[in-house]
Design an enzyme around this catalytic site. Structure first.
Site, PDB file in Angstrom:
ATOM      1  CG  ASN A  72      -1.865   1.702   1.870  1.00  0.00           C
ATOM      2  OD1 ASN A  72      -2.259   2.141   0.183  1.00  0.00           O
ATOM      3  ND2 ASN A  72      -2.079   1.523   2.581  1.00  0.00           N
ATOM      4  CD1 TRP A  73       3.660   1.300  -2.849  1.00  0.00           C
ATOM      5  CD2 TRP A  73       3.879   2.089  -4.536  1.00  0.00           C
ATOM      6  NE1 TRP A  73       4.343  -0.082  -4.092  1.00  0.00           N
ATOM      7  CE2 TRP A  73       3.974   0.975  -5.153  1.00  0.00           C
ATOM      8  CE3 TRP A  73       3.788   3.217  -6.187  1.00  0.00           C
ATOM      9  CZ2 TRP A  73       4.874   0.301  -5.796  1.00  0.00           C
ATOM     10  CZ3 TRP A  73       3.984   3.024  -7.108  1.00  0.00           C
ATOM     11  CH2 TRP A  73       4.876   1.655  -6.714  1.00  0.00           C
ATOM     12  CE  LYS A  74       0.117   3.543   4.978  1.00  0.00           C
ATOM     13  NZ  LYS A  74       0.477   3.408   6.064  1.00  0.00           N
ATOM     14  CG  HIS A 120      -5.896   2.289   5.038  1.00  0.00           C
ATOM     15  ND1 HIS A 120      -5.172   2.927   6.205  1.00  0.00           N
ATOM     16  CD2 HIS A 120      -4.992   0.979   4.983  1.00  0.00           C
ATOM     17  CE1 HIS A 120      -4.180   2.862   6.190  1.00  0.00           C
ATOM     18  NE2 HIS A 120      -4.213   1.715   5.642  1.00  0.00           N
ATOM     19  CD  GLU A 142      -2.353   5.519   6.892  1.00  0.00           C
ATOM     20  OE1 GLU A 142      -3.079   5.113   5.769  1.00  0.00           O
ATOM     21  OE2 GLU A 142      -1.865   4.884   7.458  1.00  0.00           O
ATOM     22  CD  GLU A 160      -3.576  -2.297   7.050  1.00  0.00           C
ATOM     23  OE1 GLU A 160      -2.944  -2.373   7.094  1.00  0.00           O
ATOM     24  OE2 GLU A 160      -4.382  -0.846   7.263  1.00  0.00           O
ATOM     25  N   GLY A 176       2.562   1.905  10.725  1.00  0.00           N
ATOM     26  CA  GLY A 176       3.699   3.440  10.948  1.00  0.00           C
ATOM     27  C   GLY A 176       4.319   3.467  11.422  1.00  0.00           C
ATOM     28  CB  SER A 178       5.375  -1.843  11.820  1.00  0.00           C
ATOM     29  OG  SER A 178       4.873  -0.671  12.190  1.00  0.00           O
ATOM     30  N   GLY A 229       2.554  -0.769   4.468  1.00  0.00           N
ATOM     31  CA  GLY A 229       2.518   0.424   3.638  1.00  0.00           C
ATOM     32  C   GLY A 229       5.066   0.924   3.522  1.00  0.00           C
ATOM     33  N   GLY A 230       5.355   1.767   4.911  1.00  0.00           N
ATOM     34  CA  GLY A 230       6.166   1.795   4.440  1.00  0.00           C
ATOM     35  C   GLY A 230       7.446   0.969   3.467  1.00  0.00           C
TER      36      GLY A 230
HETATM   37  P1  PGA Z   1       2.710   0.491   7.779  1.00  0.00           P
HETATM   38  O1  PGA Z   1       1.531   0.399   7.386  1.00  0.00           O
HETATM   39  O2  PGA Z   1       3.610  -0.859   7.205  1.00  0.00           O
HETATM   40  O3  PGA Z   1       3.371   1.035   7.439  1.00  0.00           O
HETATM   41  O4  PGA Z   1       2.830   0.318   9.191  1.00  0.00           O
HETATM   42  C1  PGA Z   1       0.300  -0.423   7.035  1.00  0.00           C
HETATM   43  C2  PGA Z   1      -0.394   0.293   6.021  1.00  0.00           C
HETATM   44  O5  PGA Z   1      -1.438   1.156   6.451  1.00  0.00           O
HETATM   45  O6  PGA Z   1      -1.497  -0.881   5.742  1.00  0.00           O
END
Ligand code: PGA
Length: 248
Positions: free
Chosen positions: A10-12, A97, A99, A169, A175, A209, A230-231
């Protein structure tokens, strides 16, 4: 029952089209060395989807989006629909998600509308759920994620549940570098798997994470079928190492 294993990046709101091209030019040559048992998905921002789509032609990497509207077309300024995504070969769409729930007014109701449309349109929804730190401290984790899952799939026929992907999640782990202990994630994901009939063979991904260092300890557990990353998905070597780790 064997459930397939998926690693989804997930590149956000990261990577322009040029950045996406550079990522895929580095990542795709590594794919033949990665375990074939792992399904790989990348979810760029909308504006990078056409470039990613062209690069992914013939590759065994699937293309995801990070959101979509539930209507197919209409007066919805700023929105993107399922047919617009499908035109570029998008197969997966992340819905709900945290966010988007916290920052963009996504609700259980809109997640449900989007899940129904995604399924009708032949897209695989990756439905994300998770608790806040306060909910966890209050002992409300199970109730929270079960409520989110039930709401997301309200009115969805049981056999359609075989075509979805879920992601657990915990919001406090996203993150932050503070991943949820694998055994605890597996416990919550077991609760998720049991909360609706028909989720026995549904892939459930852990997100929060996840890295190349910890991925193997998650996918070794019975209810964890991969990761939503994500990251650590933003760097081609790091993402490839996670896919490799998931199949080790
Ligand atoms: P993260 O994000 O791996 O940076 O913790 C995961 C996500 O939000 O899908």
């Amino acid at each position: 029952m064997t459930v397939r294993t998926i690693i989804a990046g997930n590149w956000k709101m990261h990577k322009t089209a040029a950045d996406a091209a550079a990522f895929l030019d580095a990542f795709l040559p590594m794919v033949p060395t990665l375990p074939v048992s792992i399904e790989i998905v990348v979810a760029p921002p909308f504006t990078s989807i056409p470039t990613a789509s062209a690069r992914l032609r013939g590759a065994r990497v699937q293309l995801g989006a990070q959101n979509m509207h539930w209507e197919l077309a209409g007066a919805f300024t700023g929105e993107v629909s399922a047919p617009m995504l499908r035109e570029f070969g998008v197969t997966h769409v992340i819905l709900g998600h945290s966010e988007r729930r916290a920052l963009c007014d996504e609700t259980d109701r809109t997640v449900n509308l989007k899940v129904r449309t995604a399924l009708e349109q032949g897209l695989t929804p990756i439905v994300a759920v998770g608790e806040t730190l306060d909910e966890r401290r209050a002992g409300a984790t199970g109730a929270r994620v079960v409520a989110q899952i039930r709401a997301a799939f309200e009115g969805v026929a049981g056999d359609a549940l075989r075509r979805v992907v879920l992601a657990y999640e915990p919001i406090w782990a996203i993150g932050t570098g503070e991943n949820c202990e694998p055994a605890e994630a597996d416990r919550v994901m077991g609760t998720i798997r049991k909360c609706l009939d028909g989720l026995g063979a549904t892939p459930i991904l852990y997100g929060g994470s996840m890295t190349a260092r910890n991925v193997a300890s998650y996918v070794a557990l019975p209810n964890i079928n991969g990761g939503l990353v994500g990251g650590a998905s933003l760097d081609p070597e790091s993402f490839a190492a996670i896919v490799a780790g998931a199949g080790a």
